[in-house]
Write an enzyme that holds these catalytic residues in place. Structure first.
Site, mmCIF file in Angstrom:
data_model
loop_
_atom_site.group_PDB
_atom_site.id
_atom_site.type_symbol
_atom_site.label_atom_id
_atom_site.label_comp_id
_atom_site.label_asym_id
_atom_site.label_seq_id
_atom_site.Cartn_x
_atom_site.Cartn_y
_atom_site.Cartn_z
ATOM 1 N N LYS A 13 44.680 42.119 54.634
ATOM 2 C CA LYS A 13 45.288 43.163 55.482
ATOM 3 C C LYS A 13 44.323 43.593 56.594
ATOM 4 O O LYS A 13 44.706 43.678 57.752
ATOM 5 C CB LYS A 13 45.657 44.403 54.629
ATOM 6 C CG LYS A 13 46.641 44.087 53.507
ATOM 7 C CD LYS A 13 46.987 45.313 52.682
ATOM 8 C CE LYS A 13 45.839 45.920 51.929
ATOM 9 N NZ LYS A 13 45.317 45.054 50.813
ATOM 10 N N ARG A 88 51.164 53.205 50.478
ATOM 11 C CA ARG A 88 50.853 52.417 49.296
ATOM 12 C C ARG A 88 51.663 52.882 48.092
ATOM 13 O O ARG A 88 51.511 52.339 47.009
ATOM 14 C CB ARG A 88 49.378 52.603 48.969
ATOM 15 C CG ARG A 88 48.603 51.301 48.777
ATOM 16 C CD ARG A 88 47.174 51.656 49.051
ATOM 17 N NE ARG A 88 46.181 50.797 48.561
ATOM 18 C CZ ARG A 88 45.168 50.374 49.329
ATOM 19 N NH1 ARG A 88 45.135 50.655 50.612
ATOM 20 N NH2 ARG A 88 44.213 49.676 48.809
ATOM 21 N N ARG A 123 33.482 38.978 49.845
ATOM 22 C CA ARG A 123 33.719 39.884 50.986
ATOM 23 C C ARG A 123 32.463 40.658 51.342
ATOM 24 O O ARG A 123 31.769 41.189 50.484
ATOM 25 C CB ARG A 123 34.839 40.869 50.655
ATOM 26 C CG ARG A 123 34.952 41.972 51.701
ATOM 27 C CD ARG A 123 36.308 42.588 51.789
ATOM 28 N NE ARG A 123 36.685 43.376 50.630
ATOM 29 C CZ ARG A 123 37.857 43.987 50.520
ATOM 30 N NH1 ARG A 123 38.762 43.880 51.484
ATOM 31 N NH2 ARG A 123 38.135 44.672 49.439
ATOM 32 N N ARG A 156 31.213 46.070 49.294
ATOM 33 C CA ARG A 156 31.848 47.333 48.909
ATOM 34 C C ARG A 156 31.639 47.585 47.420
ATOM 35 O O ARG A 156 31.792 46.679 46.616
ATOM 36 C CB ARG A 156 33.352 47.267 49.217
ATOM 37 C CG ARG A 156 33.676 47.716 50.623
ATOM 38 C CD ARG A 156 35.089 47.453 51.006
ATOM 39 N NE ARG A 156 36.081 47.987 50.083
ATOM 40 C CZ ARG A 156 37.386 47.970 50.302
ATOM 41 N NH1 ARG A 156 37.853 47.449 51.430
ATOM 42 N NH2 ARG A 156 38.232 48.455 49.433
ATOM 43 N N ARG A 167 42.343 47.969 40.743
ATOM 44 C CA ARG A 167 43.047 48.043 42.036
ATOM 45 C C ARG A 167 44.252 47.108 42.054
ATOM 46 O O ARG A 167 45.292 47.430 42.638
ATOM 47 C CB ARG A 167 42.064 47.713 43.175
ATOM 48 C CG ARG A 167 40.997 48.801 43.317
ATOM 49 C CD ARG A 167 39.809 48.342 44.124
ATOM 50 N NE ARG A 167 40.161 48.033 45.477
ATOM 51 C CZ ARG A 167 39.485 47.186 46.252
ATOM 52 N NH1 ARG A 167 38.412 46.568 45.785
ATOM 53 N NH2 ARG A 167 39.890 46.964 47.469
HETATM 54 P P1 ADP Z 1 42.317 43.499 52.407
HETATM 55 O O1 ADP Z 1 42.153 44.334 53.657
HETATM 56 O O2 ADP Z 1 43.750 43.093 52.158
HETATM 57 O O3 ADP Z 1 41.686 44.123 51.204
HETATM 58 P P2 ADP Z 1 40.427 41.689 53.740
HETATM 59 O O4 ADP Z 1 41.038 41.493 55.085
HETATM 60 O O5 ADP Z 1 39.246 42.597 53.648
HETATM 61 O O6 ADP Z 1 41.564 42.115 52.655
HETATM 62 O O7 ADP Z 1 40.057 40.237 53.165
HETATM 63 C C1 ADP Z 1 39.417 40.096 51.891
HETATM 64 C C2 ADP Z 1 38.342 38.995 51.984
HETATM 65 O O8 ADP Z 1 38.986 37.733 52.181
HETATM 66 C C3 ADP Z 1 37.388 39.171 53.168
HETATM 67 O O9 ADP Z 1 36.120 38.696 52.758
HETATM 68 C C4 ADP Z 1 37.990 38.276 54.264
HETATM 69 O O10 ADP Z 1 36.989 37.785 55.161
HETATM 70 C C5 ADP Z 1 38.589 37.144 53.433
HETATM 71 N N1 ADP Z 1 39.839 36.605 54.008
HETATM 72 C C6 ADP Z 1 40.832 37.262 54.629
HETATM 73 N N2 ADP Z 1 41.834 36.430 54.975
HETATM 74 C C7 ADP Z 1 41.463 35.190 54.529
HETATM 75 C C8 ADP Z 1 42.068 33.893 54.575
HETATM 76 N N3 ADP Z 1 43.262 33.706 55.139
HETATM 77 N N4 ADP Z 1 41.393 32.849 54.010
HETATM 78 C C9 ADP Z 1 40.185 33.052 53.417
HETATM 79 N N5 ADP Z 1 39.553 34.234 53.363
HETATM 80 C C10 ADP Z 1 40.184 35.307 53.900
HETATM 81 P P1 AMP Z 2 41.298 49.661 50.912
HETATM 82 O O1 AMP Z 2 40.140 49.785 51.872
HETATM 83 O O2 AMP Z 2 42.639 49.647 51.607
HETATM 84 O O3 AMP Z 2 41.113 48.527 49.950
HETATM 85 O O4 AMP Z 2 41.294 51.008 50.058
HETATM 86 C C1 AMP Z 2 40.182 51.361 49.259
HETATM 87 C C2 AMP Z 2 40.570 52.482 48.294
HETATM 88 O O5 AMP Z 2 40.941 53.664 49.031
HETATM 89 C C3 AMP Z 2 41.765 52.189 47.376
HETATM 90 O O6 AMP Z 2 41.399 51.465 46.213
HETATM 91 C C4 AMP Z 2 42.231 53.616 47.053
HETATM 92 O O7 AMP Z 2 41.373 54.233 46.110
HETATM 93 C C5 AMP Z 2 42.033 54.341 48.395
HETATM 94 N N1 AMP Z 2 43.218 54.257 49.274
HETATM 95 C C6 AMP Z 2 43.275 53.664 50.505
HETATM 96 N N2 AMP Z 2 44.497 53.808 51.040
HETATM 97 C C7 AMP Z 2 45.244 54.471 50.132
HETATM 98 C C8 AMP Z 2 46.602 54.899 50.095
HETATM 99 N N3 AMP Z 2 47.440 54.668 51.109
HETATM 100 N N4 AMP Z 2 47.032 55.558 48.982
HETATM 101 C C9 AMP Z 2 46.194 55.826 47.963
HETATM 102 N N5 AMP Z 2 44.904 55.438 47.919
HETATM 103 C C10 AMP Z 2 44.419 54.766 49.005
#
Ligand code: ADP
Ligand code: AMP
Length: 212
Positions: A13, A88, A123, A156, A167
């Protein structure tokens, strides 16, 4: 364009919203990032949210709705925005609608639980500007430093496997029902997310009828 991204933690995302945001020239609002900043600054919201975020649980809806409404009221959102990781829960989605904020499309990034674990261990994020990298699949050209701002990258604290599991459960229980909610409104676009980053971006563009 008013968009949101749904998907398991690690589905991509943040990665895709950053790309689409830059191409369309509209801001991304990522509640997770706002919460992490609030926690590191020790604000009131940060103190309220800390234990939820650190244990991988969702932060209560009222806190999220407050953060989101405050951010959406800023002038840079007037031509559109991309939401990353919000709404969410169904309650958050209902609150957005009740406030007259109607989305144009909802992109659901589809990937299995098994594929997520590897993504999460690799990540790395920039604590300064929020850029997201992956050690193998999307490395920074500056090694352990951010390509965009030069800050040292970090893992993270909620990307530890035990917290990722919590999660993922939160996603299945609380967030997945949003797919039916937005499907009923004709807004859901499901995209296969287990493909290279550029292919996922292209599929998103095709689903939205725009060139990305
Ligand atoms: P989210 O925001 O849904 O938690 P991220 O965008 O942070 O996910 O992506 C999670 C991890 O996967 C990051 O390390 C990112 O660089 C990697 N990633 C994202 N999209 C892809 C993809 N299409 N193929 C491989 N790795 C990816
Ligand atoms: P993210 O960076 O989107 O992976 O979010 C990290 C953490 O923030 C999640 O595991 C939740 O604890 C909190 N969080 C982020 N967005 C939301 C949301 N829309 N509703 C509830 N918790 C959230």
């Amino acid at each position: 364009m008013k968009l949101t991204f749904l998907g398991l933690p690690g589905a991509g995302k943040g990665t895709q919203s950053a790309i689409v945001s830059e191409k369309l020239g509209i801001p991304t609002i990522a509640t997770g990032r706002i919460l992490r900043e609030a926690i590191s600054e020790g604000t009131e919201v940060g103190l309220e949210a800390k234990t939820f975020v650190e244990s991988g649980l969702l932060v209560p809806d009222l806190i999220i709705i407050g953060i989101l409404n405050e951010r959406l009221a800023k002038s840079d959102c007037k031509n559109g925005f991309i939401l990353d990781g919000v709404p969410r829960t169904v309650a958050q989605a209902v609150s957005l609608e009740a406030d007259g904020i109607l989305l144009d499309a909802v992109i659901s990034l589809e990937i299995s639980d098994d594929e997520i674990l590897e993504r999460m261990t690799g990540r790395r994020v920039c604590p300064n500007c929020g850029a997201v990298y992956h050690l193998r699949d999307n490395p920074s050209k500056m090694g352990h430093h951010c390509e965009l701002c030069g800050h040292i990258l970090a893992q993270r604290s909620d990307d530890l496997p035990e917290t990722v599991k919590v999660r993922m459960e939160a996603y299945h229980e609380k967030t997945k029902p949003l797919k039916a909610f937005y499907s009923q409104r004709g807004l859901l676009r499901q995209i296969q997310a287990n493909a290279p980053i550029a292919e996922v971006t292209k599929a998103i563009g095709d689903a939205l009828g725009i060139k990305l």
